[in-house]
Design an enzyme around this catalytic site. Structure first.
Site, short mmCIF file in Angstrom:
data_model
loop_
_atom_site.label_atom_id
_atom_site.label_comp_id
_atom_site.label_asym_id
_atom_site.label_seq_id
_atom_site.Cartn_x
_atom_site.Cartn_y
_atom_site.Cartn_z
N ASP A 109 0.87 -1.35 -0.03
CA ASP A 109 -0.04 0.00 -0.07
C ASP A 109 0.89 1.17 0.06
OD1 ASP A 109 -2.11 1.57 -0.15
OD2 ASP A 109 -3.18 0.92 1.51
C1 BGC Z 1 -4.91 3.49 0.16
C2 BGC Z 1 -5.04 2.44 -1.19
C3 BGC Z 1 -4.52 3.20 -2.39
C4 BGC Z 1 -3.32 3.85 -2.39
C5 BGC Z 1 -3.19 4.75 -3.48
C6 BGC Z 1 -3.49 4.43 -0.04
O1 BGC Z 1 -3.84 5.39 0.82
O2 BGC Z 1 -4.89 2.76 1.36
O3 BGC Z 1 -6.16 1.93 -1.10
O4 BGC Z 1 -4.77 2.42 -3.52
O5 BGC Z 1 -3.49 5.01 -1.02
O6 BGC Z 1 -3.88 6.01 -3.64
#
Ligand code: BGC
Length: 751
Positions: A262
């Site tokens: 993530d």
């Molecule tokens: C989120 C993800 C997301 C990523 C990219 C993170 O803060 O938890 O679900 O895909 O950011 O935007």
């Protein structure tokens, strides 16, 4: 001659990436190039969310290209309710809007894998045509607690429903030749302190509930990538967890894709690569340097690096960027709006109906509640899509030929103009706000009373929006606010005094408390956050043009305190910082285990999540059970048949279950058959029943029948005991039921 020899020598020295020469390319990459492939390009803004200037505008991230070996950069962008990219770009009038589909929870409410697949197909086409390679979706964490701020992105409290819906979604998106990233693996069930919270869970609950959903999606649909979660699991960070990412995911389940962190997740780059977390996103110089240093000082084996690079290249050669796909930047948004509408039509859940519905479009309808005039298409955070428009209920009803009561219509139209402006001023340009400012519920009493005389019926919408980075406030989000209850009470008094009915529409990203106010309503339609076409779908459900066929993907309990995880979930109050993903950030990788539900969360309810708890430990005491939903017609079920396939000594043994469904009412409709199994529960502690399969019928005309078929792999009945799966011997009851509390049709079988 010399030139020919030179050219041949050069082409031997610098081959370019092909599907069949990945080992050779890996052998030619320098350590620095390998690090560049594994560590993303970084981003121009905090957390990289939607502000990346590499690749497609507003995408979440990208990998570095290595031009000398023909390795292109690939682009990742968010979902899950559609593709998230910037809708406008400097220097051009052209727009880049994407379809805002229903939220994940609503897709699960359809209980229809075919319709979810069609949503995936449309979404994947936008991914392809806007030049993106991998969609960061679907979100498939289990609804452990109704206050989790991201539940709207997730599907269900049940792993089978969640896994099957996710598999259909992934298959749909990937049928376009683009990738998905199922997320967040795993046990990311709260937003508070999400980067540092340690989920303390038994291996049984992990395997049977939290990992099972991912397992189904991986085995059935082979997502190209999977996103590791921010949190720790039993003391080890998910992205640094070799047990999770290699032993379970790859060795047990046969996952062949790439694991991506993530955004900004984890600390120890070397531990991540060793664990099998291939790509580090969104990437930074510090991560790139850390990887190189770890190899140089011997903390990280080149073998581990090469395994990750190999998988990264295997992903890259599948991507449109590698194929040199000429994207149009002009997907058919009109066609996709129809898909959005069809999915929303099937995901609306009719919770209550005391003779109020269907009603309209004839007669005058009194439309109340600020949300009716400012419908909520989806939640906030990275899951928020830049959709071209949102059809609210005022427009939806008008388009469907409903006549709106003029006093209220005029009042709200004027009032909402100011409120929209006020909300916009507060939210500013920040499209990523967590607690989006909402219009305040105000309507003069006299207008309600007058409307009760003028109109045939009242429709009141209650709305909730929330999202990533924060859990929901019990009093402001889960409970109805005083102004809302007042509105319902006044409307109910005025309309009931005239013998007229009141319908409540819930335009929400997650469940709200219902027990205290639902008597004020004659009908309740749970329409979730239905995407850009919401008002049209709700109008069709109200008039009966579409017969509601959604079913709850979670239990609605009577009181928050009844929830099995209530004692082990953070209680959120207004005095907490705005974005508290980082609530307990400590220096570097240091971990502190002091504050319960913040530093760590005990999954003390174990496997007893949702209906498994309510049906076993708290027998029946819920507002609405898991799987519940009404229809405007009635169905008769008959002829439940179970057949064992295979010799029962082989691995592939299955139970084939079939059932006849007949529409016995006066309207066409679809029905859902939920197949639960009750295990003997003698030698292993088992829930009263567990969902093992489900099926949705096609549209059945009055009097029409169909046979639904469901398959239950026998191995799915096993429990995790002492480090292995074990199947209890004895009598299993197969229950075809309408919801988790319904007695249903039953048959027993010996295994
Ligand atoms: C989120 C993800 C997301 C990523 C990219 C993170 O803060 O938890 O679900 O895909 O950011 O935007």
């Amino acid at each position: 001659m010399l030139t020919i020899i030179l050219a041949a020598a050069l082409s031997v020295a610098t081959p370019v990436l092909r599907e069949d020469n990945i080992p050779q390319i890996v052998s030619l990459l320098t350590l620095e190039e390998k690090a560049a492939i594994l560590v993303g390009c970084g981003s121009t803004a905090f957390d990289g969310i939607g502000r990346n200037d590499v690749g497609v505008k507003g995408s979440a991230g990208a990998t570095h290209a290595i031009p000398r070996l023909g390795i292109p950069s690939i682009v990742f962008a968010d979902g899950p309710a559609g593709l998230r990219i910037d809708p406008v770009r400097p220097g051009t009038d052209k727009t880049y809007y994407c379809t805002g589909f229903p939220i994940g929870t609503m897709l699960a409410s359809t209980w229809n894998t075919a319709i979810v697949r069609s949503v995936g197909e449309a979404m994947g086409n936008e991914v392809l045509e806007y030049g993106v390679d991998v969609l960061l979706a679907p979100g498939m964490n289990i609804h452990r607690n109704p206050l989790c701020g991201r539940n709207f992105e997730y599907f269900s409290e049940d792993p089978v429903l969640c896994g099957e819906i996710a598999a259909a979604y992934v298959q749909g998106v990937q049928s376009n030749g683009v990738g998905t990233s199922v997320k967040h693996f795993a046990l990311n069930n709260q937003e508070l302190n999400r980067l540092h919270n340690d989920a303390r869970v038994s291996e049984r609950a992990a395997r049977e509930i939290y990992l099972r959903a991912f397992e189904i999606a991986v085995r059935k649909a082979q997502p190209w990538t999977l996103m590791s979660s921010y949190n720790y699991i039993n003391g080890v960070h998910a992205s640094e967890n070799r047990w999770l990412l290699t032993d379970v995911l790859r060795d047990d389940w046969g996952f062949r894709g790439v694991v991506v962190t993530d955004w900004g997740g984890g600390y120890d780059t070397a531990a991540q690569i060793h664990a099998g977390n291939d790509l580090i996103q969104s990437g930074s110089d510090a991560r790139y340097n850390a990887l190189i240093e770890a190899v140089k000082d011997g903390r990280l084996a080149m073998e581990d690096v090469d395994a990750c690079v190999t998988r990264a290249l295997e992903l890259i050669v599948k991507c449109p960027a590698f194929r040199g796909y000429k994207f149009s930047e002009a997907p058919d948004l009109e066609a996709h709006a129809k898909v959005c509408r069809a999915a929303a039509d099937e995901g609306i859940v009719l919770l209550k109906n005391r003779g109020a519905l269907p009603a309209g479009p004839d007669g005058v309808t009194a439309l109340l509640g600020v949300t009716s005039y400012a419908f909520i298409a989806g939640g906030t955070g990275s899951g928020d899509v830049h959709r071209p428009y949102v059809v609210d209920l005022q427009q939806g009803l008008s388009d469907a030929g409903f006549k709106l009561e003029s006093g209220l219509d005029e009042f709200y139209t004027a009032y909402m103009q100011d409120e929209r402006w006020r909300c916009k001023m507060i939210d500013g340009n920040n499209s990523w706000v967590i607690d989006r400012e909402r219009p305040i519920e105000v309507v003069p009493d006299e207008l309600i009373k007058q409307a009760a005389l003028n109109a045939e019926r009242a429709v009141v919408t209650i709305g909730r929006v929330f999202g990533e980075g924060k859990d929901r406030d019990l009093y402001y989000s889960y409970m109805l606010q005083e102004r809302e209850v007042e509105l319902l009470r006044k409307t109910s008094d005025a309309f009931h005094a005239q013998g007229k009915k009141v319908t409540v529409i819930l335009n929400v990203g997650g469940v709200v408390e219902m027990e205290s106010w639902q008597d004020l309503a004659d009908a309740i339609l749970l329409c979730w956050q239905p995407g850009e076409e919401g008002g049209h779908s709700v109008a069709s459900a109200l008039s009966g043009e579409v017969n509601p066929s959604g079913r709850l993907p979670m239990t609605i309990s009577r009181r928050y305190e009844d929830e099995p995880s209530a004692a082990n979930f953070p209680r959120v109050f207004e005095d907490k910082p705005f974005n508290y993903s980082f609530y307990r950030r400590l220096e570097g990788n240091k971990k502190d285990y002091v504050v319960k539900d913040i530093d760590y969360t005990d999954y003390a309810e174990d496997i007893y999540v949702g209906y498994r708890y309510f049906g076993t430990k708290a027998r029946g005491a819920v507002a609405y059970p898991f799987g519940y939903g009404l229809s405007y017609t009635s169905f008769r079920w008959s002829d439940l048949k179970i057949e064992k396939t295979g010799s029962f000594s082989e691995d592939s043994k299955c139970l084939k279950v079939s059932l006849t469904v007949t529409n016995t009412g006066k309207r066409a409709g679809k029905d859902v058959v939920e197949l639960y199994v009750k295990a003997p529960g003698r030698s292993i502690d088992k829930p009263e029943r567990e969902l093992k399969a489900f099926a949705k019928t096609p549209l059945l005309e009055p009097g029409q029948s169909c046979t639904v078929q469901m398959t239950v792999p026998v191995e799915s009945l096993a429990s995790w005991e002492n480090g292995a799966w074990s199947l209890e011997k004895g009598r299993y009851r197969i229950i075809a039921a309408r919801n988790a509390s319904d007695k249903g049709l039953r048959k027993a079988i010996r295994l």
